[in-house]
Design an enzyme around this catalytic site. Structure first.
Site, PDB file in Angstrom:
ATOM      1  N   ALA A  64      41.129  41.562  39.468  1.00  0.00           N
ATOM      2  CA  ALA A  64      40.452  41.023  38.281  1.00  0.00           C
ATOM      3  C   ALA A  64      39.096  40.427  38.639  1.00  0.00           C
ATOM      4  CB  ALA A  64      41.313  39.950  37.616  1.00  0.00           C
ATOM      5  N   GLY A  69      39.259  36.147  45.339  1.00  0.00           N
ATOM      6  CA  GLY A  69      39.262  37.269  46.282  1.00  0.00           C
ATOM      7  C   GLY A  69      38.416  38.433  45.812  1.00  0.00           C
ATOM      8  N   CYS A  70      38.443  38.700  44.511  1.00  0.00           N
ATOM      9  CA  CYS A  70      37.674  39.827  43.985  1.00  0.00           C
ATOM     10  C   CYS A  70      36.175  39.555  44.000  1.00  0.00           C
ATOM     11  CB  CYS A  70      38.154  40.168  42.575  1.00  0.00           C
ATOM     12  SG  CYS A  70      39.884  40.697  42.570  1.00  0.00           S
ATOM     13  N   THR A  71      35.805  38.316  43.803  1.00  0.00           N
ATOM     14  CA  THR A  71      34.392  37.948  43.886  1.00  0.00           C
ATOM     15  C   THR A  71      33.896  38.064  45.326  1.00  0.00           C
ATOM     16  OG1 THR A  71      34.590  36.522  41.952  1.00  0.00           O
ATOM     17  CG2 THR A  71      32.724  36.096  43.439  1.00  0.00           C
ATOM     18  N   ALA A  74      33.606  41.859  46.089  1.00  0.00           N
ATOM     19  CA  ALA A  74      32.429  42.446  45.441  1.00  0.00           C
ATOM     20  C   ALA A  74      31.151  42.031  46.163  1.00  0.00           C
ATOM     21  CB  ALA A  74      32.374  42.028  43.970  1.00  0.00           C
TER      22      ALA A  74
END
Length: 182
Positions: A64, A69-71, A74
């Protein structure tokens, strides 16, 4: 008898672990797809087959946008964009987020350096065995390297975002080196 039960338990555990961390096998055809993507806040139609005409694609699935973690992941992919370009590859992230969320994420976390694609109906996640095992509304963290005309040469599954960039870059370098010899 006890050894048989232990062995059967180990086989069952191995099967469960494989199912939980499944990914398309190396050499498999990469399922083509079309969806909306955002890069630098701009929305556009994305089609994998079109992207592959320009070279390899690193297709990564993440749970998401705007989560910790996704930030991080990315940001790591954005910082490595020049290295991917030098290898003739492009990066595309995929999540179940809607395109409005991804427009903002493409500017902030992705630093306007690569596209993020919307998969609200999870059609792409299902095709790539990337549906999260504990939260089927989200994607599992899986990175694929896909080469023209559409073959998976590498996949990496780990909920920790730290090694996805290094591993996909290494896979691309290895593939490039092997292609120079052919």
């Amino acid at each position: 008898m006890r050894k048989a039960v232990v062995a059967l338990s180990m086989v069952a555990a191995l099967f469960a672990a494989q199912h939980a961390w499944s990914a398309l096998p190396i050499g498999a055809p990469a399922p083509d797809f079309s969806t909306q993507a955002a890069m630098g806040g701009e929305v556009y139609p994305f089609k994998l087959a079109d992207a592959l005409r320009d070279g390899p694609v690193v297709l990564y699935f993440y749970p998401a946008a705007f989560t910790q973690g996704c930030t991080i992941e990315a940001h790591d992919f954005a910082e490595a964009t020049d290295q991917y370009r030098a290898l003739g590859a492009r990066v595309v992230g995929v999540s179940a987020d809607d395109i409005d969320v991804l427009q903002r994420f493409s500017v902030s976390a992705c630093q306007s350096k690569f596209a993020v694609a919307a998969d609200a109906d999870q059609r792409i996640m299902r095709a790539y065995d990337a549906v999260h095992d504990r939260n089927p509304q989200r994607a599992q963290r899986i990175s694929y390297v896909i080469v023209p005309p559409g073959r998976v040469i590498y996949s990496y599954t780990d909920s920790n975002p730290d090694h996805h960039v290094a591993n996909t870059l290494n896979a691309l370098r290895t593939w490039r080196e092997q292609h120079r010899r052919d």
